[in-house]
Design an enzyme around this catalytic site. Structure first.
Site, PDB file in Angstrom:
ATOM      1  N   TYR A  81      32.825 -66.131 -10.528  1.00 39.30           N
ATOM      2  CA  TYR A  81      32.803 -66.555  -8.998  1.00 39.30           C
ATOM      3  C   TYR A  81      33.751 -65.881  -8.268  1.00 39.30           C
ATOM      4  CZ  TYR A  81      28.535 -69.238  -9.602  1.00 39.30           C
ATOM      5  OH  TYR A  81      27.429 -69.673 -10.031  1.00 39.30           O
ATOM      6  N   ARG A  84      32.677 -62.515  -7.617  1.00 38.65           N
ATOM      7  CA  ARG A  84      31.527 -62.342  -6.397  1.00 38.65           C
ATOM      8  C   ARG A  84      32.312 -62.903  -4.935  1.00 38.65           C
ATOM      9  NH1 ARG A  84      27.211 -66.033  -8.540  1.00 38.65           N
ATOM     10  NH2 ARG A  84      26.144 -65.467  -6.854  1.00 38.65           N
ATOM     11  N   ASN A 115      20.953 -68.794  -0.271  1.00 42.72           N
ATOM     12  CA  ASN A 115      22.232 -67.952  -0.522  1.00 42.72           C
ATOM     13  C   ASN A 115      23.387 -68.878  -0.394  1.00 42.72           C
ATOM     14  OD1 ASN A 115      20.322 -65.845  -0.881  1.00 42.72           O
ATOM     15  ND2 ASN A 115      20.716 -64.514   0.935  1.00 42.72           N
ATOM     16  N   HIS A 132      21.515 -74.007  -2.090  1.00 41.64           N
ATOM     17  CA  HIS A 132      22.172 -74.006  -3.329  1.00 41.64           C
ATOM     18  C   HIS A 132      23.526 -73.816  -3.181  1.00 41.64           C
ATOM     19  CE1 HIS A 132      18.243 -71.989  -5.082  1.00 41.64           C
ATOM     20  NE2 HIS A 132      18.192 -73.102  -5.021  1.00 41.64           N
ATOM     21  N   CYS A 161      42.522 -79.659 -10.431  1.00 36.38           N
ATOM     22  CA  CYS A 161      42.618 -80.776  -9.207  1.00 36.38           C
ATOM     23  C   CYS A 161      44.062 -81.176  -9.140  1.00 36.38           C
ATOM     24  CB  CYS A 161      41.689 -81.905  -9.410  1.00 36.38           C
ATOM     25  SG  CYS A 161      41.788 -82.952  -8.116  1.00 36.38           S
ATOM     26  N   THR A 202      13.030 -62.994  -1.070  1.00 35.13           N
ATOM     27  CA  THR A 202      13.268 -63.850  -2.020  1.00 35.13           C
ATOM     28  C   THR A 202      12.002 -63.775  -3.005  1.00 35.13           C
ATOM     29  OG1 THR A 202      13.413 -65.998  -2.939  1.00 35.13           O
ATOM     30  CG2 THR A 202      12.244 -65.736  -0.784  1.00 35.13           C
ATOM     31  N   ASN A 227       9.337 -58.453   2.630  1.00 32.64           N
ATOM     32  CA  ASN A 227      10.265 -58.132   1.056  1.00 32.64           C
ATOM     33  C   ASN A 227       9.773 -56.549   0.876  1.00 32.64           C
ATOM     34  OD1 ASN A 227      10.674 -58.229  -1.837  1.00 32.64           O
ATOM     35  ND2 ASN A 227      10.541 -60.486  -1.516  1.00 32.64           N
ATOM     36  N   VAL A 228      10.660 -55.987  -0.168  1.00 35.60           N
ATOM     37  CA  VAL A 228      10.643 -54.747  -0.413  1.00 35.60           C
ATOM     38  C   VAL A 228       9.237 -54.533  -1.294  1.00 35.60           C
ATOM     39  CG1 VAL A 228      12.858 -53.674   0.009  1.00 35.60           C
ATOM     40  CG2 VAL A 228      12.406 -54.638  -2.094  1.00 35.60           C
TER      41      VAL A 228
HETATM   42  C1  BJW Z   1      14.630 -57.404  -0.524  1.00 31.46           C
HETATM   43  C2  BJW Z   1      15.684 -56.280  -0.485  1.00 31.46           C
HETATM   44  C3  BJW Z   1      15.876 -55.929   1.064  1.00 31.46           C
HETATM   45  C4  BJW Z   1      15.485 -56.750  -2.480  1.00 31.46           C
HETATM   46  N1  BJW Z   1      14.903 -56.633   2.008  1.00 31.46           N
HETATM   47  N2  BJW Z   1      13.771 -57.767   0.317  1.00 31.46           N
HETATM   48  C5  BJW Z   1       9.429 -76.417 -11.435  1.00 31.46           C
HETATM   49  C6  BJW Z   1       8.734 -75.408 -12.024  1.00 31.46           C
HETATM   50  C7  BJW Z   1       9.289 -74.458 -12.905  1.00 31.46           C
HETATM   51  C8  BJW Z   1      10.817 -74.543 -13.278  1.00 31.46           C
HETATM   52  C9  BJW Z   1      11.429 -75.528 -12.485  1.00 31.46           C
HETATM   53  C10 BJW Z   1      10.678 -76.462 -11.564  1.00 31.46           C
HETATM   54  N3  BJW Z   1      11.746 -77.397 -11.122  1.00 31.46           N
HETATM   55  C11 BJW Z   1      12.917 -77.016 -11.778  1.00 31.46           C
HETATM   56  C12 BJW Z   1      12.877 -75.826 -12.390  1.00 31.46           C
HETATM   57  C13 BJW Z   1      13.961 -75.358 -13.175  1.00 31.46           C
HETATM   58  C14 BJW Z   1      14.871 -74.452 -12.355  1.00 31.46           C
HETATM   59  C15 BJW Z   1      13.723 -73.434 -12.142  1.00 31.46           C
HETATM   60  O1  BJW Z   1      13.547 -73.056 -10.768  1.00 31.46           O
HETATM   61  N4  BJW Z   1      13.785 -72.256 -12.948  1.00 31.46           N
HETATM   62  C16 BJW Z   1      12.925 -71.128 -12.808  1.00 31.46           C
HETATM   63  C17 BJW Z   1      13.666 -69.829 -12.571  1.00 31.46           C
HETATM   64  C18 BJW Z   1      11.965 -70.943 -13.907  1.00 31.46           C
HETATM   65  N5  BJW Z   1      15.527 -74.892 -11.105  1.00 31.46           N
HETATM   66  C19 BJW Z   1      16.492 -75.536 -11.323  1.00 31.46           C
HETATM   67  O2  BJW Z   1      17.288 -75.806 -12.243  1.00 31.46           O
HETATM   68  C20 BJW Z   1      16.976 -76.428  -9.853  1.00 31.46           C
HETATM   69  N6  BJW Z   1      17.225 -77.595 -10.153  1.00 31.46           N
HETATM   70  C21 BJW Z   1      16.386 -78.427 -10.243  1.00 31.46           C
HETATM   71  O3  BJW Z   1      15.391 -78.688 -10.338  1.00 31.46           O
HETATM   72  O4  BJW Z   1      16.794 -80.027 -10.289  1.00 31.46           O
HETATM   73  C22 BJW Z   1      16.170 -80.906 -10.607  1.00 31.46           C
HETATM   74  C23 BJW Z   1      16.245 -81.489 -12.203  1.00 31.46           C
HETATM   75  C24 BJW Z   1      17.588 -81.989 -12.240  1.00 31.46           C
HETATM   76  C25 BJW Z   1      17.806 -82.256 -13.834  1.00 31.46           C
HETATM   77  C26 BJW Z   1      16.631 -82.159 -14.607  1.00 31.46           C
HETATM   78  C27 BJW Z   1      15.641 -81.599 -14.360  1.00 31.46           C
HETATM   79  C28 BJW Z   1      15.324 -80.986 -12.889  1.00 31.46           C
HETATM   80  C29 BJW Z   1      18.251 -75.686  -9.458  1.00 31.46           C
HETATM   81  C30 BJW Z   1      18.315 -74.291  -9.118  1.00 31.46           C
HETATM   82  C31 BJW Z   1      19.522 -73.445  -8.815  1.00 31.46           C
HETATM   83  C32 BJW Z   1      19.406 -71.911  -8.832  1.00 31.46           C
HETATM   84  N7  BJW Z   1      20.752 -71.518  -8.768  1.00 31.46           N
HETATM   85  C33 BJW Z   1      21.010 -70.144  -8.466  1.00 31.46           C
HETATM   86  C34 BJW Z   1      22.599 -69.877  -8.646  1.00 31.46           C
HETATM   87  C35 BJW Z   1      23.156 -70.333  -7.368  1.00 31.46           C
HETATM   88  C36 BJW Z   1      24.798 -70.097  -7.596  1.00 31.46           C
HETATM   89  C37 BJW Z   1      25.028 -68.615  -7.442  1.00 31.46           C
HETATM   90  O5  BJW Z   1      24.593 -67.875  -6.590  1.00 31.46           O
HETATM   91  O6  BJW Z   1      25.695 -68.449  -8.358  1.00 31.46           O
HETATM   92  O7  BJW Z   1      20.455 -69.586  -7.167  1.00 31.46           O
HETATM   93  S1  BJW Z   1      19.902 -68.970  -9.544  1.00 31.46           S
HETATM   94  C38 BJW Z   1      19.650 -67.824  -8.332  1.00 31.46           C
HETATM   95  O8  BJW Z   1      18.145 -67.803  -7.943  1.00 31.46           O
HETATM   96  C39 BJW Z   1      20.413 -68.512  -7.143  1.00 31.46           C
HETATM   97  C40 BJW Z   1      19.253 -67.932  -5.897  1.00 31.46           C
HETATM   98  O9  BJW Z   1      19.321 -68.639  -5.108  1.00 31.46           O
HETATM   99  C41 BJW Z   1      17.997 -68.309  -6.600  1.00 31.46           C
HETATM  100  C42 BJW Z   1      16.779 -67.619  -6.176  1.00 31.46           C
HETATM  101  O10 BJW Z   1      16.692 -66.286  -6.242  1.00 31.46           O
HETATM  102  P1  BJW Z   1      16.329 -65.243  -4.781  1.00 31.46           P
HETATM  103  O11 BJW Z   1      17.238 -65.632  -3.675  1.00 31.46           O
HETATM  104  O12 BJW Z   1      14.792 -65.497  -4.927  1.00 31.46           O
HETATM  105  O13 BJW Z   1      16.772 -63.855  -5.577  1.00 31.46           O
HETATM  106  P2  BJW Z   1      16.159 -62.952  -6.283  1.00 31.46           P
HETATM  107  O14 BJW Z   1      16.693 -62.043  -7.197  1.00 31.46           O
HETATM  108  O15 BJW Z   1      15.165 -63.718  -7.435  1.00 31.46           O
HETATM  109  O16 BJW Z   1      14.923 -61.866  -5.443  1.00 31.46           O
HETATM  110  C43 BJW Z   1      15.231 -61.360  -4.377  1.00 31.46           C
HETATM  111  C44 BJW Z   1      14.241 -60.670  -3.667  1.00 31.46           C
HETATM  112  O17 BJW Z   1      14.564 -59.825  -2.672  1.00 31.46           O
HETATM  113  C45 BJW Z   1      13.181 -59.907  -4.461  1.00 31.46           C
HETATM  114  O18 BJW Z   1      11.823 -60.254  -4.403  1.00 31.46           O
HETATM  115  C46 BJW Z   1      13.476 -58.383  -4.047  1.00 31.46           C
HETATM  116  O19 BJW Z   1      12.225 -57.557  -4.008  1.00 31.46           O
HETATM  117  C47 BJW Z   1      13.821 -58.606  -2.562  1.00 31.46           C
HETATM  118  N8  BJW Z   1      14.576 -57.627  -1.905  1.00 31.46           N
HETATM  119  N9  BJW Z   1      16.116 -56.114  -1.507  1.00 31.46           N
HETATM  120  C48 BJW Z   1      13.803 -57.543   1.551  1.00 31.46           C
HETATM  121  N10 BJW Z   1      16.649 -55.026   1.383  1.00 31.46           N
END
Ligand code: BJW
Length: 261
Positions: A81, A84, A115, A132, A161, A202, A227-228
């Site tokens: 972190y 980053r 983000n 997030h 802490c 996203t 999106n791209v």
């Molecule tokens: C461009 C471009 C340009 C490029 N112009 N475009 C239901 C169904 C299935 C799974 C689950 C569900 N519910 C929960 C889950 C599990 C899990 C999950 O979703 N897993 C899936 C991956 C399968 N979710 C969780 O665990 C969440 N919590 C939860 O559900 O709690 C309830 C619970 C508690 C206890 C027990 C059980 C349930 C929490 C999710 C937390 C996500 N955290 C992260 C890290 C954050 C901290 C950090 O940054 O370090 O968040 S992971 C990462 O992914 C980050 C992002 O915010 C998140 C989304 O990613 P994002 O932003 O979409 O990025 P990319 O890289 O995926 O996409 C980029 C896009 O940009 C692409 O499409 C490119 O094409 C595009 N692009 N350049 C325009 N110039």
């Protein structure tokens, strides 16, 4: 050949109709939401998570972005972190972030972002829901005292802490953790009340965040994807604009200036 020509003109006609529908929606809209992900910050030099150059291609999410990972190796996670944060502090918002902030002149704009990079705020957006968390904030895992970065030294070793000695972690949402309830429900309500919901940069695969544009659609909002490349959400979108958000969002701003003059 004739068939190909016919198909091209049908496609062209279809696209013109969609473009007109989008322009009409822009003219009428009062409340708009930008649901954003890592792609909007890509042009600021911040890596996305998925895709060819994504972070999760090089590192395993379960080793870095979960509470278990932090407890197993807090120094490693803290160092990641810090790295980053360095990148984020050295970069600036891009044309996409600034265009969203400027669109506040024309609409009631809400940003609902996945983000943690703070770039929407730095660009001047006022109403922001952070689903997030935010990399600038940290808290003690035991007594929950909050710390700004300035209060912590810049070492790569995880800090303790000052009140109770507990480990300090970044205030971001890791896999398996709940999203901050006020941010999720605020973002969801704004999306449900919106006239247009832009889904920008996203992959829309992480839940529950990815439910937000779906809630917007169910409540009658017009979904515009930027999106791209196509994503899981593309079949849901009413209008898709494929290209870089740093190019497309300023074009929408220019269109708004023309429509309002
Ligand atoms: C461009 C471009 C340009 C490029 N112009 N475009 C239901 C169904 C299935 C799974 C689950 C569900 N519910 C929960 C889950 C599990 C899990 C999950 O979703 N897993 C899936 C991956 C399968 N979710 C969780 O665990 C969440 N919590 C939860 O559900 O709690 C309830 C619970 C508690 C206890 C027990 C059980 C349930 C929490 C999710 C937390 C996500 N955290 C992260 C890290 C954050 C901290 C950090 O940054 O370090 O968040 S992971 C990462 O992914 C980050 C992002 O915010 C998140 C989304 O990613 P994002 O932003 O979409 O990025 P990319 O890289 O995926 O996409 C980029 C896009 O940009 C692409 O499409 C490119 O094409 C595009 N692009 N350049 C325009 N110039």
């Amino acid at each position: 050949m004739g068939h190909a020509k016919f198909k091209t003109s049908v496609t062209f006609y279809f696209e013109m109709n969609l473009k007109k529908e989008f322009t009409d929606k822009l003219k009428e809209a009062k409340k708009i939401v930008f649901f954003t992900g890592a792609g909007i910050s890509a042009e600021s030099g911040i890596s996305t998570f998925r895709g060819k150059d994504g972070i999760w291609n090089k590192m395993k999410p379960e080793e870095l972005a979960s509470f278990n990972a932090f407890m197993k190796n807090p120094d490693l996670v803290w160092e990641w972190y810090q790295h980053r944060r360095d990148i984020i502090h050295k970069t600036s918002p891009n044309k996409g972030h600034y265009a969203i902030a400027e669109l506040e002149k024309y609409f009631d704009v809400t940003v609902v972002t996945q983000n943690i990079d703070n770039l929407h705020r730095r660009a001047g957006s006022k109403k922001i829901f952070e689903l997030h968390g935010n990399i600038e904030r940290n808290f003690c895992i035991d007594c929950k005292t909050f710390y700004d970065l300035v209060e912590l030294d810049s070492s790569n070793k995880v800090p303790n802490c000052k009140k109770c000695g507990g480990l300090i972690r970044p205030d971001v949402v890791w896999f398996g953790e709940f999203l901050p309830q006020d941010q999720f429900s605020g973002g969801e309500k704004a999306a449900e009340w919106s006239d247009i919901c832009f889904v920008v940069g996203t992959s829309a695969v992480v839940y529950p965040a990815a439910y937000i544009p779906m809630s917007a659609k169910r409540n009658g909002s017009y979904i515009v994807e930027i999106n791209v490349e196509p994503t899981d959400l593309s079949s849901y979108a009413d209008y898709s604009l494929f290209g870089k958000s740093g190019d497309i969002l300023p074009e929408i701003l220019t269109e708004m200036r023309t429509l309002k003059n």
